[in-house]
Design a protein around this motif. Structure first.
Motif, short mmCIF file in Angstrom:
data_model
loop_
_atom_site.label_atom_id
_atom_site.label_comp_id
_atom_site.label_asym_id
_atom_site.label_seq_id
_atom_site.Cartn_x
_atom_site.Cartn_y
_atom_site.Cartn_z
N ASP A 23 0.52 -12.04 19.64
CA ASP A 23 0.90 -12.71 18.36
C ASP A 23 0.34 -11.78 17.67
O ASP A 23 0.91 -11.81 16.40
CB ASP A 23 0.06 -14.44 18.22
N HIS A 24 -0.50 -11.01 18.27
CA HIS A 24 -1.11 -9.11 16.72
C HIS A 24 -0.09 -8.55 15.99
O HIS A 24 1.08 -8.62 17.49
CB HIS A 24 -2.09 -8.98 17.50
N TRP A 25 0.13 -8.46 15.16
CA TRP A 25 0.92 -7.30 14.95
C TRP A 25 1.22 -6.14 15.49
O TRP A 25 2.53 -5.69 15.20
CB TRP A 25 0.60 -7.10 12.93
N GLN A 26 0.03 -5.85 16.26
CA GLN A 26 0.18 -4.45 17.17
C GLN A 26 1.62 -4.99 18.65
O GLN A 26 1.94 -3.38 18.52
CB GLN A 26 -1.42 -4.09 17.24
N SER A 27 0.92 -5.64 18.45
CA SER A 27 1.92 -5.66 19.77
C SER A 27 3.30 -6.51 19.39
O SER A 27 4.58 -5.74 20.08
CB SER A 27 1.64 -7.61 20.77
N ARG A 28 3.42 -6.72 18.15
CA ARG A 28 4.71 -7.29 17.61
C ARG A 28 5.47 -5.58 17.56
O ARG A 28 6.64 -5.50 17.74
CB ARG A 28 4.56 -7.68 16.70
N TRP A 29 5.23 -5.16 17.03
CA TRP A 29 5.23 -3.53 16.09
C TRP A 29 5.68 -3.11 17.47
O TRP A 29 6.72 -1.40 17.42
CB TRP A 29 4.16 -3.23 15.31
N GLN A 30 4.56 -2.83 18.37
CA GLN A 30 4.85 -1.90 19.54
C GLN A 30 6.54 -2.73 20.67
O GLN A 30 6.88 -1.30 20.64
CB GLN A 30 4.21 -2.35 20.63
N GLY A 167 -4.27 -15.16 10.94
CA GLY A 167 -3.10 -15.22 10.39
C GLY A 167 -1.03 -14.08 10.06
O GLY A 167 -0.27 -14.52 9.55
N PHE A 168 -2.43 -13.22 10.93
CA PHE A 168 -1.18 -11.65 10.78
C PHE A 168 -0.88 -11.24 12.23
O PHE A 168 -1.31 -9.80 12.55
CB PHE A 168 -2.40 -10.62 10.25
N GLY A 169 0.23 -12.32 12.31
CA GLY A 169 1.30 -11.51 13.45
C GLY A 169 2.02 -10.89 13.23
O GLY A 169 2.24 -9.64 13.31
N PRO A 170 2.49 -11.52 12.38
CA PRO A 170 4.26 -10.88 11.65
C PRO A 170 3.90 -9.44 11.00
O PRO A 170 4.49 -8.50 11.14
CB PRO A 170 5.38 -11.21 11.36
N TRP A 171 2.98 -9.84 9.90
CA TRP A 171 2.38 -9.38 8.72
C TRP A 171 3.46 -8.06 8.07
O TRP A 171 3.36 -6.85 8.41
CB TRP A 171 1.03 -8.16 9.97
N PRO A 172 4.56 -8.83 7.35
CA PRO A 172 5.69 -7.97 6.97
C PRO A 172 5.40 -6.26 6.41
O PRO A 172 5.95 -5.96 5.94
CB PRO A 172 6.31 -9.40 6.51
N GLU A 173 4.16 -7.58 5.13
CA GLU A 173 4.00 -6.41 4.17
C GLU A 173 2.93 -4.65 5.07
O GLU A 173 3.23 -4.12 3.98
CB GLU A 173 2.38 -7.03 3.54
N GLY A 174 2.31 -5.50 5.81
CA GLY A 174 2.19 -4.00 6.64
C GLY A 174 3.03 -3.64 7.48
O GLY A 174 2.62 -2.18 7.12
N SER A 175 3.99 -3.94 7.62
CA SER A 175 5.22 -3.32 8.51
C SER A 175 6.00 -2.97 7.52
O SER A 175 6.40 -1.21 7.83
CB SER A 175 6.68 -4.23 8.97
N MET A 176 6.26 -3.33 6.42
CA MET A 176 6.40 -1.87 5.11
C MET A 176 5.73 -0.85 4.45
O MET A 176 6.40 -0.10 4.10
CB MET A 176 6.72 -3.24 3.50
N THR A 177 4.53 -1.59 4.40
CA THR A 177 3.50 -0.61 4.29
C THR A 177 3.49 0.73 4.89
O THR A 177 3.24 2.24 4.87
CB THR A 177 2.15 -1.11 4.35
N PHE A 178 3.70 1.01 6.05
CA PHE A 178 3.55 1.64 7.30
C PHE A 178 4.84 2.55 6.79
O PHE A 178 4.77 3.04 7.75
CB PHE A 178 3.86 1.24 8.77
N ALA A 179 5.72 2.07 6.55
CA ALA A 179 7.42 2.32 7.19
C ALA A 179 7.08 3.33 5.91
O ALA A 179 7.91 4.28 6.10
CB ALA A 179 8.62 1.20 7.11
N LYS A 180 6.51 3.06 4.52
CA LYS A 180 6.50 3.76 3.68
C LYS A 180 5.57 5.25 3.53
O LYS A 180 5.99 6.37 3.64
CB LYS A 180 5.31 2.64 2.44
N PHE A 181 4.33 4.81 4.92
CA PHE A 181 3.99 6.10 5.21
C PHE A 181 4.63 6.49 5.75
O PHE A 181 4.51 8.15 5.73
CB PHE A 181 2.52 5.30 5.89
N LEU A 182 4.97 7.12 6.94
CA LEU A 182 5.78 7.17 7.57
C LEU A 182 7.36 8.27 6.73
O LEU A 182 7.05 9.07 7.44
CB LEU A 182 6.26 6.45 8.91
#
Length: 185
Positions: A23-30, A167-182
């Motif tokens: 359920d961790h955001w890292q596993s979901r992103w992976q 509470g940071f499973g999906p973490w959409p804000e983190g995903s958007m921040t990572f996309a911008k960083f990339l």
């Protein structure tokens, strides 16, 4: 120069102490990022600095594309301490919730073996995201570490340890921040 996309990079997911569960955001992103792979550790619940840093360095050195690191918690410390072993350049690092490994009150205490952090600027672009109420690192220490490394520092607010338990499973804000960083790499 064109923006970097996921397919252009070897994205290394570097979890922290006890690994990142399903359920961790890292596993979901992976599972969603086609070029992402997890840096596995032989012992997730009894981390040994030399073993963890060797695993991180091996993953970086075996990469075939530019390396982008996504590290959480003790994974951040493992990456930072592994840098002298890197034989390939790192394109960028996305660091979330770095623990204060110089704090003698950290639990479990053997996490201190990953400290202290070097204070030289990093040789690659980086982001540090920290919470104002992370039980493993004060906000001020995280901000100071980010400043020493030359990292972009992002305040996540009152977000605990930025993990599934907080509470940071999906973490959409983190995903958007990572996309911008990339795309900025």
């Amino acid at each position: 120069m064109r923006a970097m996309k996921v397919r252009d990079a070897d994205i290394l997911i570097v979890p922290g102490y006890t690994n990142s569960g399903p359920d961790h955001w890292q596993s979901r992103w992976q599972s969603k990022l086609s070029t992402a792979r997890r840096v596995e550790q032989a012992e997730w619940s009894k981390p040994v600095r030399e073993d963890w840093t060797a695993s991180v360095a091996k993953a970086v050195n075996e990469a075939e594309r530019p390396v982008v690191i996504v590290a959480h918690s003790l994974g951040v410390a493992a990456v930072i301490q592994a840098m002298p072993q890197f034989q390939r350049p790192v394109a960028g690092a996305f660091f979330v919730a770095p623990p204060d490994v110089a704090n003698p009150e950290i639990k479990p205490r053997h996490l201190m073996t990953f400290g202290p952090y070097p204070r030289e600027p990093l040789a690659f672009p980086s982001v540090v995201i920290a919470s104002r109420n992370d039980p493993f690192c004060t906000f001020e220490v995280a901000e100071d570490i980010a400043g020493a490394w030359g990292s972009l520092f992002i305040d996540a607010g009152e977000a605990g340890h930025l993990n599934a338990d907080a509470g940071f499973g999906p973490w959409p804000e983190g995903s958007m921040t990572f996309a911008k960083f990339l795309t900025d790499l």
